[in-house]
Design an enzyme around this catalytic site. Structure first.
Site, PDB file in Angstrom:
ATOM      1  N   SER A  69       0.863  -1.230  -0.049  1.00 24.72           N
ATOM      2  CA  SER A  69       0.072   0.037  -0.244  1.00 24.72           C
ATOM      3  C   SER A  69       0.894   1.350   0.140  1.00 24.72           C
ATOM      4  O   SER A  69       1.842   1.366   0.746  1.00 24.72           O
ATOM      5  CB  SER A  69      -0.688  -0.176   1.084  1.00 24.72           C
ATOM      6  OG  SER A  69      -1.405   1.377   1.389  1.00 24.72           O
ATOM      7  N   GLY A  70       0.450   2.114  -0.990  1.00 28.23           N
ATOM      8  CA  GLY A  70       1.389   3.328  -0.959  1.00 28.23           C
ATOM      9  C   GLY A  70       1.541   4.163   0.352  1.00 28.23           C
ATOM     10  O   GLY A  70       2.606   4.672   0.642  1.00 28.23           O
ATOM     11  N   HIS A  71       0.263   4.359   0.928  1.00 28.28           N
ATOM     12  CA  HIS A  71       0.467   5.305   2.248  1.00 28.28           C
ATOM     13  C   HIS A  71       1.234   4.811   3.562  1.00 28.28           C
ATOM     14  O   HIS A  71       1.375   5.629   4.314  1.00 28.28           O
ATOM     15  CB  HIS A  71      -1.023   5.987   2.555  1.00 28.28           C
ATOM     16  CG  HIS A  71      -1.754   4.709   3.399  1.00 28.28           C
ATOM     17  ND1 HIS A  71      -2.308   4.902   4.715  1.00 28.28           N
ATOM     18  CD2 HIS A  71      -2.318   4.046   3.084  1.00 28.28           C
ATOM     19  CE1 HIS A  71      -2.814   3.937   4.954  1.00 28.28           C
ATOM     20  NE2 HIS A  71      -3.013   3.282   4.142  1.00 28.28           N
ATOM     21  N   CYS A  97     -14.937   0.609  21.184  1.00 23.32           N
ATOM     22  CA  CYS A  97     -16.312   0.354  21.003  1.00 23.32           C
ATOM     23  C   CYS A  97     -17.164   1.701  20.909  1.00 23.32           C
ATOM     24  O   CYS A  97     -16.400   2.692  20.861  1.00 23.32           O
ATOM     25  CB  CYS A  97     -17.014  -0.488  21.956  1.00 23.32           C
ATOM     26  SG  CYS A  97     -17.029   0.312  23.467  1.00 23.32           S
TER      27      CYS A  97
END
Ligand code: PLP
Length: 385
Positions: free
Chosen positions: A203-205, A326
Protein backbone atom coordinates in the site's frame (compact mmCIF):
# COMPACT_ATOMS: atom_id res chain seq x y z
CA UNK A 1 -0.79 23.01 16.52
CA UNK A 2 1.24 22.76 13.30
CA UNK A 3 2.47 19.46 11.89
CA UNK A 4 6.01 20.58 12.76
CA UNK A 5 5.19 20.75 16.46
CA UNK A 6 3.57 17.32 16.49
CA UNK A 7 5.50 14.23 17.45
CA UNK A 8 4.11 11.75 14.97
CA UNK A 9 4.64 8.23 16.31
CA UNK A 10 2.00 6.44 14.27
CA UNK A 11 3.79 5.54 11.02
CA UNK A 12 2.12 2.13 10.94
CA UNK A 13 -1.24 3.91 10.59
CA UNK A 14 -0.09 6.13 7.74
CA UNK A 15 2.99 8.10 6.72
CA UNK A 16 3.68 11.62 5.48
CA UNK A 17 4.14 11.89 1.72
CA UNK A 18 7.80 12.65 1.00
CA UNK A 19 8.57 15.87 -0.89
CA UNK A 20 10.35 13.93 -3.69
CA UNK A 21 7.14 11.94 -4.17
CA UNK A 22 4.98 15.09 -4.31
CA UNK A 23 7.36 16.71 -6.83
CA UNK A 24 7.30 13.64 -9.07
CA UNK A 25 3.50 13.53 -8.98
CA UNK A 26 2.73 17.20 -9.65
CA UNK A 27 3.36 17.22 -13.46
CA UNK A 28 0.86 14.35 -13.78
CA UNK A 29 -1.79 16.36 -11.96
CA UNK A 30 -1.06 19.55 -13.92
CA UNK A 31 0.16 19.21 -17.50
CA UNK A 32 0.48 15.46 -18.24
CA UNK A 33 -3.14 14.64 -17.51
CA UNK A 34 -3.67 12.22 -20.41
CA UNK A 35 -5.41 8.89 -20.12
CA UNK A 36 -2.74 6.14 -20.44
CA UNK A 37 -5.09 4.25 -22.79
CA UNK A 38 -5.22 7.16 -25.30
CA UNK A 39 -3.10 6.73 -28.42
CA UNK A 40 -2.02 10.36 -28.84
CA UNK A 41 1.17 11.75 -27.29
CA UNK A 42 -0.51 13.18 -24.17
CA UNK A 43 -1.87 9.73 -23.31
CA UNK A 44 1.35 7.97 -24.17
CA UNK A 45 3.27 10.31 -21.87
CA UNK A 46 1.07 9.08 -19.01
CA UNK A 47 1.50 5.46 -20.16
CA UNK A 48 5.27 5.82 -20.07
CA UNK A 49 5.12 7.16 -16.51
CA UNK A 50 2.88 4.28 -15.39
CA UNK A 51 5.26 1.73 -16.92
CA UNK A 52 8.29 3.36 -15.32
CA UNK A 53 6.58 3.17 -11.93
CA UNK A 54 5.73 -0.49 -12.59
CA UNK A 55 9.44 -1.18 -13.11
CA UNK A 56 10.29 0.70 -9.88
CA UNK A 57 7.77 -1.33 -7.86
CA UNK A 58 8.97 -4.58 -9.47
CA UNK A 59 12.59 -3.75 -8.58
CA UNK A 60 11.58 -2.90 -5.01
CA UNK A 61 9.88 -6.28 -4.59
CA UNK A 62 12.47 -8.33 -6.50
CA UNK A 63 9.91 -9.42 -9.13
CA UNK A 64 11.22 -11.22 -12.22
CA UNK A 65 9.32 -8.87 -14.53
CA UNK A 66 7.46 -5.57 -14.21
CA UNK A 67 4.50 -7.34 -15.83
CA UNK A 68 4.02 -9.11 -12.49
CA UNK A 69 2.88 -5.83 -10.88
CA UNK A 70 -0.79 -4.76 -10.97
CA UNK A 71 -1.76 -1.33 -9.65
CA UNK A 72 -4.79 -1.18 -7.33
CA UNK A 73 -6.51 1.50 -5.27
CA UNK A 74 -5.08 0.44 -1.88
CA UNK A 75 -3.66 -2.37 0.22
CA UNK A 76 -7.16 -3.63 1.02
CA UNK A 77 -8.02 -3.97 -2.65
CA UNK A 78 -4.73 -5.79 -3.28
CA UNK A 79 -5.61 -8.28 -0.52
CA UNK A 80 -9.11 -8.87 -1.91
CA UNK A 81 -7.83 -9.15 -5.47
CA UNK A 82 -5.36 -11.81 -4.34
CA UNK A 83 -7.64 -13.95 -2.16
CA UNK A 84 -10.97 -13.60 -3.93
CA UNK A 85 -9.18 -13.62 -7.29
CA UNK A 86 -7.41 -16.90 -6.40
CA UNK A 87 -10.66 -18.51 -5.27
CA UNK A 88 -12.59 -17.38 -8.32
CA UNK A 89 -9.97 -17.99 -11.02
CA UNK A 90 -11.51 -19.54 -14.14
CA UNK A 91 -11.61 -23.33 -13.77
CA UNK A 92 -10.50 -23.18 -10.12
CA UNK A 93 -12.23 -26.06 -8.26
CA UNK A 94 -10.62 -25.93 -4.82
CA UNK A 95 -12.90 -24.71 -2.03
CA UNK A 96 -10.62 -24.11 0.95
CA UNK A 97 -8.65 -21.10 2.21
CA UNK A 98 -6.09 -21.12 5.02
CA UNK A 99 -5.12 -17.98 6.89
CA UNK A 100 -4.15 -16.72 10.35
CA UNK A 101 -6.25 -15.20 13.15
CA UNK A 102 -4.17 -11.99 13.23
CA UNK A 103 -4.79 -10.72 9.69
CA UNK A 104 -5.93 -7.20 8.86
CA UNK A 105 -9.68 -6.73 8.44
CA UNK A 106 -9.22 -6.42 4.68
CA UNK A 107 -8.36 -10.14 4.72
CA UNK A 108 -10.67 -11.21 7.54
CA UNK A 109 -13.76 -9.67 6.01
CA UNK A 110 -12.86 -11.04 2.58
CA UNK A 111 -12.73 -14.52 4.13
CA UNK A 112 -16.16 -13.97 5.71
CA UNK A 113 -17.55 -13.00 2.31
CA UNK A 114 -16.04 -16.07 0.66
CA UNK A 115 -17.45 -18.30 3.41
CA UNK A 116 -20.92 -17.00 2.53
CA UNK A 117 -20.17 -18.07 -1.05
CA UNK A 118 -19.45 -21.66 0.02
CA UNK A 119 -15.69 -21.60 0.65
CA UNK A 120 -14.31 -23.06 3.89
CA UNK A 121 -11.78 -20.79 5.60
CA UNK A 122 -9.70 -21.93 8.55
CA UNK A 123 -7.11 -20.11 10.60
CA UNK A 124 -3.94 -21.53 12.11
CA UNK A 125 -2.82 -21.26 15.71
CA UNK A 126 -0.47 -18.43 16.74
CA UNK A 127 1.79 -18.41 19.79
CA UNK A 128 1.97 -15.80 22.53
CA UNK A 129 4.25 -13.61 20.39
CA UNK A 130 1.79 -13.64 17.48
CA UNK A 131 3.86 -16.01 15.34
CA UNK A 132 1.93 -18.47 13.16
CA UNK A 133 2.55 -22.09 14.17
CA UNK A 134 3.92 -24.07 11.25
CA UNK A 135 2.64 -27.43 12.53
CA UNK A 136 -0.88 -26.05 12.64
CA UNK A 137 -0.55 -24.64 9.10
CA UNK A 138 0.80 -27.93 7.81
CA UNK A 139 -2.22 -29.70 9.22
CA UNK A 140 -4.67 -27.24 7.67
CA UNK A 141 -3.21 -26.89 4.17
CA UNK A 142 -4.69 -29.64 2.01
CA UNK A 143 -5.07 -30.62 -1.64
CA UNK A 144 -8.41 -28.80 -1.55
CA UNK A 145 -6.76 -25.49 -0.54
CA UNK A 146 -7.01 -22.79 -3.18
CA UNK A 147 -4.98 -20.12 -1.40
CA UNK A 148 -3.00 -19.60 1.79
CA UNK A 149 -2.93 -16.00 3.03
CA UNK A 150 -0.67 -15.09 5.95
CA UNK A 151 0.57 -11.55 6.53
CA UNK A 152 4.31 -10.79 6.37
CA UNK A 153 4.32 -8.57 9.48
CA UNK A 154 1.47 -7.80 11.82
CA UNK A 155 0.15 -4.24 11.87
CA UNK A 156 -0.44 -4.16 15.65
CA UNK A 157 2.42 -5.99 17.33
CA UNK A 158 4.84 -6.10 14.37
CA UNK A 159 5.70 -9.82 14.58
CA UNK A 160 7.28 -11.07 11.34
CA UNK A 161 5.96 -14.38 10.02
CA UNK A 162 8.06 -17.23 8.55
CA UNK A 163 6.58 -16.65 5.09
CA UNK A 164 9.14 -18.63 3.09
CA UNK A 165 8.42 -21.73 5.18
CA UNK A 166 4.66 -21.23 4.94
CA UNK A 167 4.97 -20.72 1.16
CA UNK A 168 6.82 -24.06 0.92
CA UNK A 169 3.91 -25.78 2.70
CA UNK A 170 1.41 -24.16 0.32
CA UNK A 171 3.46 -25.12 -2.73
CA UNK A 172 3.66 -28.75 -1.61
CA UNK A 173 -0.15 -28.87 -1.81
CA UNK A 174 -0.45 -26.89 -5.03
CA UNK A 175 -2.12 -23.90 -3.32
CA UNK A 176 -1.35 -20.28 -4.17
CA UNK A 177 0.53 -18.36 -1.45
CA UNK A 178 -0.45 -14.76 -0.70
CA UNK A 179 1.15 -12.46 1.82
CA UNK A 180 -0.04 -9.06 2.94
CA UNK A 181 3.22 -7.08 3.03
CA UNK A 182 1.53 -3.72 3.65
CA UNK A 183 3.34 -3.26 6.97
CA UNK A 184 6.64 -4.93 6.17
CA UNK A 185 7.39 -3.18 2.86
CA UNK A 186 9.88 -0.39 3.41
CA UNK A 187 10.71 -1.56 6.95
CA UNK A 188 12.41 -4.89 6.27
CA UNK A 189 13.57 -6.45 2.97
CA UNK A 190 10.64 -7.76 0.94
CA UNK A 191 11.72 -10.00 -1.93
CA UNK A 192 9.06 -12.10 -3.62
CA UNK A 193 11.57 -14.72 -4.76
CA UNK A 194 13.12 -15.13 -1.32
CA UNK A 195 9.68 -15.30 0.26
CA UNK A 196 8.54 -17.79 -2.39
CA UNK A 197 5.10 -16.18 -2.71
CA UNK A 198 2.72 -16.10 -5.67
CA UNK A 199 0.87 -12.98 -4.57
CA UNK A 200 1.98 -10.03 -2.40
CA UNK A 201 0.13 -6.84 -1.44
CA UNK A 202 1.56 -3.40 -0.71
CA UNK A 203 0.00 0.00 0.00
CA UNK A 204 1.33 3.45 -0.95
CA UNK A 205 0.41 5.34 2.19
CA UNK A 206 2.51 3.11 4.46
CA UNK A 207 5.68 3.94 2.51
CA UNK A 208 5.44 7.73 2.13
CA UNK A 209 3.33 7.74 -1.05
CA UNK A 210 -0.28 9.01 -1.04
CA UNK A 211 -3.34 7.21 0.25
CA UNK A 212 -5.50 5.49 -2.35
CA UNK A 213 -2.80 3.64 -4.27
CA UNK A 214 -1.58 0.07 -3.89
CA UNK A 215 -0.08 -2.76 -5.87
CA UNK A 216 -0.34 -6.50 -6.08
CA UNK A 217 2.54 -8.72 -7.18
CA UNK A 218 1.14 -11.61 -9.23
CA UNK A 219 3.75 -14.24 -10.09
CA UNK A 220 3.80 -15.02 -13.80
CA UNK A 221 1.52 -18.00 -14.31
CA UNK A 222 -0.60 -17.45 -11.18
CA UNK A 223 -4.22 -17.33 -12.31
CA UNK A 224 -6.70 -14.89 -10.78
CA UNK A 225 -10.36 -14.12 -11.41
CA UNK A 226 -11.03 -10.44 -12.09
CA UNK A 227 -12.49 -8.51 -9.15
CA UNK A 228 -12.76 -4.98 -10.61
CA UNK A 229 -13.94 -5.75 -14.12
CA UNK A 230 -12.53 -3.81 -17.07
CA UNK A 231 -9.67 -3.92 -19.56
CA UNK A 232 -6.91 -1.92 -17.87
CA UNK A 233 -3.80 -3.47 -16.36
CA UNK A 234 -3.80 -6.07 -19.16
CA UNK A 235 -7.36 -7.15 -18.31
CA UNK A 236 -6.40 -7.81 -14.69
CA UNK A 237 -7.98 -4.76 -13.06
CA UNK A 238 -10.48 -2.33 -14.57
CA UNK A 239 -10.38 1.43 -13.97
CA UNK A 240 -8.41 4.25 -15.58
CA UNK A 241 -5.01 4.24 -13.90
CA UNK A 242 -4.41 6.76 -11.08
CA UNK A 243 -1.36 8.06 -12.94
CA UNK A 244 -0.08 10.67 -10.47
CA UNK A 245 -0.37 8.33 -7.48
CA UNK A 246 1.19 5.46 -9.44
CA UNK A 247 4.15 7.75 -10.23
CA UNK A 248 4.29 8.62 -6.52
CA UNK A 249 4.27 4.96 -5.52
CA UNK A 250 7.13 4.21 -7.92
CA UNK A 251 9.30 6.98 -6.47
CA UNK A 252 8.37 6.02 -2.90
CA UNK A 253 9.47 2.43 -3.61
CA UNK A 254 12.84 3.64 -4.90
CA UNK A 255 13.36 5.81 -1.84
CA UNK A 256 12.22 3.05 0.51
CA UNK A 257 14.68 0.60 -1.05
CA UNK A 258 17.56 3.04 -0.51
CA UNK A 259 16.41 3.81 3.05
CA UNK A 260 16.21 0.20 4.20
CA UNK A 261 19.78 0.59 5.41
CA UNK A 262 18.47 3.09 7.96
CA UNK A 263 16.56 0.45 9.89
CA UNK A 264 19.52 0.27 12.31
CA UNK A 265 18.75 3.90 13.21
CA UNK A 266 15.16 2.97 14.10
CA UNK A 267 16.37 0.00 16.11
CA UNK A 268 18.56 2.38 18.14
CA UNK A 269 15.63 4.72 18.74
CA UNK A 270 13.38 1.80 19.55
CA UNK A 271 15.80 0.49 22.16
CA UNK A 272 15.65 3.84 23.92
CA UNK A 273 11.87 3.97 23.56
CA UNK A 274 11.37 0.46 24.94
CA UNK A 275 13.74 0.93 27.87
CA UNK A 276 11.95 4.15 28.83
CA UNK A 277 8.43 2.77 28.48
CA UNK A 278 9.15 -0.54 30.22
CA UNK A 279 10.51 1.37 33.23
CA UNK A 280 6.87 2.30 33.93
CA UNK A 281 5.54 -0.17 36.55
CA UNK A 282 2.81 -2.50 35.24
CA UNK A 283 3.87 -2.21 31.58
CA UNK A 284 4.74 -4.97 29.13
CA UNK A 285 5.87 -5.34 25.54
CA UNK A 286 3.72 -7.31 23.09
CA UNK A 287 4.94 -9.13 20.00
CA UNK A 288 8.07 -11.12 19.26
CA UNK A 289 11.20 -9.93 21.14
CA UNK A 290 13.40 -10.27 18.00
CA UNK A 291 11.38 -11.17 14.92
CA UNK A 292 9.54 -7.88 14.86
CA UNK A 293 9.42 -4.76 12.66
CA UNK A 294 12.35 -2.51 13.62
CA UNK A 295 10.35 0.73 13.63
CA UNK A 296 7.59 -0.13 16.09
CA UNK A 297 6.79 -1.26 19.61
CA UNK A 298 3.46 -2.27 21.15
CA UNK A 299 2.86 -2.03 24.89
CA UNK A 300 0.16 -2.86 27.45
CA UNK A 301 -0.37 -1.00 30.71
CA UNK A 302 -2.25 -2.44 33.66
CA UNK A 303 -5.23 -0.38 34.83
CA UNK A 304 -5.29 2.00 31.85
CA UNK A 305 -7.70 2.37 28.93
CA UNK A 306 -5.68 2.54 25.70
CA UNK A 307 -8.15 4.84 23.97
CA UNK A 308 -7.97 7.35 26.84
CA UNK A 309 -4.19 7.15 26.73
CA UNK A 310 -4.14 8.04 23.03
CA UNK A 311 -6.45 11.02 23.67
CA UNK A 312 -4.26 12.20 26.56
CA UNK A 313 -1.11 11.93 24.41
CA UNK A 314 -2.83 13.85 21.64
CA UNK A 315 -3.36 16.73 24.06
CA UNK A 316 0.43 16.69 24.54
CA UNK A 317 1.00 16.85 20.76
CA UNK A 318 1.92 13.17 20.37
CA UNK A 319 0.18 10.93 17.80
CA UNK A 320 0.04 7.23 18.69
CA UNK A 321 -2.56 4.51 18.48
CA UNK A 322 -4.40 1.97 20.60
CA UNK A 323 -6.51 -1.01 19.60
CA UNK A 324 -10.13 -0.78 18.44
CA UNK A 325 -12.69 1.20 20.47
CA UNK A 326 -16.37 0.34 20.97
CA UNK A 327 -19.20 2.84 20.37
CA UNK A 328 -18.82 4.34 23.87
CA UNK A 329 -15.18 5.13 23.09
CA UNK A 330 -13.77 2.57 25.57
CA UNK A 331 -11.06 0.24 24.27
CA UNK A 332 -11.86 -3.31 23.24
CA UNK A 333 -9.39 -6.17 23.07
CA UNK A 334 -8.14 -6.45 19.49
CA UNK A 335 -8.51 -9.75 17.64
CA UNK A 336 -4.71 -9.88 17.40
CA UNK A 337 -4.04 -9.63 21.13
CA UNK A 338 -6.93 -12.01 21.84
CA UNK A 339 -5.46 -14.61 19.45
CA UNK A 340 -2.11 -14.20 21.20
CA UNK A 341 -3.77 -15.01 24.53
CA UNK A 342 -3.21 -11.55 26.02
CA UNK A 343 -5.50 -11.15 29.09
CA UNK A 344 -8.34 -8.70 28.41
CA UNK A 345 -7.39 -6.02 31.00
CA UNK A 346 -3.95 -5.76 29.36
CA UNK A 347 -5.32 -5.98 25.83
CA UNK A 348 -7.58 -2.98 26.42
CA UNK A 349 -4.71 -0.95 27.87
CA UNK A 350 -2.51 -1.03 24.79
CA UNK A 351 -0.45 1.53 22.93
CA UNK A 352 1.34 1.20 19.58
CA UNK A 353 4.24 3.54 18.85
CA UNK A 354 5.70 3.46 15.35
CA UNK A 355 8.49 5.51 13.80
CA UNK A 356 9.40 6.33 10.22
CA UNK A 357 10.74 8.94 7.84
CA UNK A 358 11.09 12.22 9.78
CA UNK A 359 11.08 10.72 13.31
CA UNK A 360 13.68 12.39 15.49
CA UNK A 361 15.19 11.33 18.79
CA UNK A 362 13.49 14.39 20.30
CA UNK A 363 10.09 12.80 19.47
CA UNK A 364 11.03 9.76 21.54
CA UNK A 365 12.33 12.00 24.35
CA UNK A 366 9.10 13.97 24.34
CA UNK A 367 7.04 10.80 24.58
CA UNK A 368 9.17 9.46 27.42
CA UNK A 369 8.86 12.76 29.27
CA UNK A 370 5.05 12.67 29.32
CA UNK A 371 4.08 8.98 29.27
CA UNK A 372 4.86 7.95 32.90
CA UNK A 373 2.79 10.76 34.42
CA UNK A 374 -0.01 10.29 31.88
CA UNK A 375 -0.25 6.57 32.68
CA UNK A 376 -0.19 7.36 36.41
CA UNK A 377 -3.00 9.93 36.05
CA UNK A 378 -5.17 7.60 33.96
CA UNK A 379 -4.66 4.79 36.46
CA UNK A 380 -6.05 7.00 39.21
CA UNK A 381 -9.09 7.81 37.01
CA UNK A 382 -9.55 4.12 36.14
CA UNK A 383 -9.32 3.03 39.80
CA UNK A 384 -11.91 5.61 40.85
CA UNK A 385 -14.53 4.29 38.38
N1 PLP B 1 -3.03 -4.76 5.53
C1 PLP B 1 -2.39 -4.30 6.60
C2 PLP B 1 -1.49 -5.22 7.37
C3 PLP B 1 -2.57 -2.99 7.02
O1 PLP B 1 -1.95 -2.54 8.12
C4 PLP B 1 -3.44 -2.15 6.28
C5 PLP B 1 -3.68 -0.76 6.72
O2 PLP B 1 -3.60 -0.42 7.87
C6 PLP B 1 -4.05 -2.68 5.14
C7 PLP B 1 -3.83 -3.98 4.79
C8 PLP B 1 -4.96 -1.85 4.30
O3 PLP B 1 -4.25 -0.95 3.49
P1 PLP B 1 -5.02 0.30 2.87
O4 PLP B 1 -5.25 1.28 3.98
O5 PLP B 1 -4.11 0.83 1.80
O6 PLP B 1 -6.29 -0.24 2.29
Amino acid sequence: MTARELSYLDHNATTPVRPEVVEAMLPYLREHYGNPSSVYALGQRARKAVEQARAQVAAFLGAASEQEIVFTSCGSESDVMAIEGACEAPGQKRKRIVSSPIEHDAVRLCLDKLKRRGFAASVCAVDGFGEAELASLEELIADETAVVSVMHANNEVGTIQPIARIAALAKKRGALMHTDAVQSAGKIPVDVKELGVDLLSISGHKINAPKGIGALYVRKGARLGQIVTGHQEKNRRGGTENVASIVGLGVACELAKKDLAKSAHYLELRRKLEAGVLAIPGSRLNGHPERRLPNAAHFSFEGVDGHQLVVALDLEGICASAGPACSSGASMASHVLTAMGCPEPLATGSLRLSMGWGTRESDVDRLLAVLPKTVEKLRRVHAAL
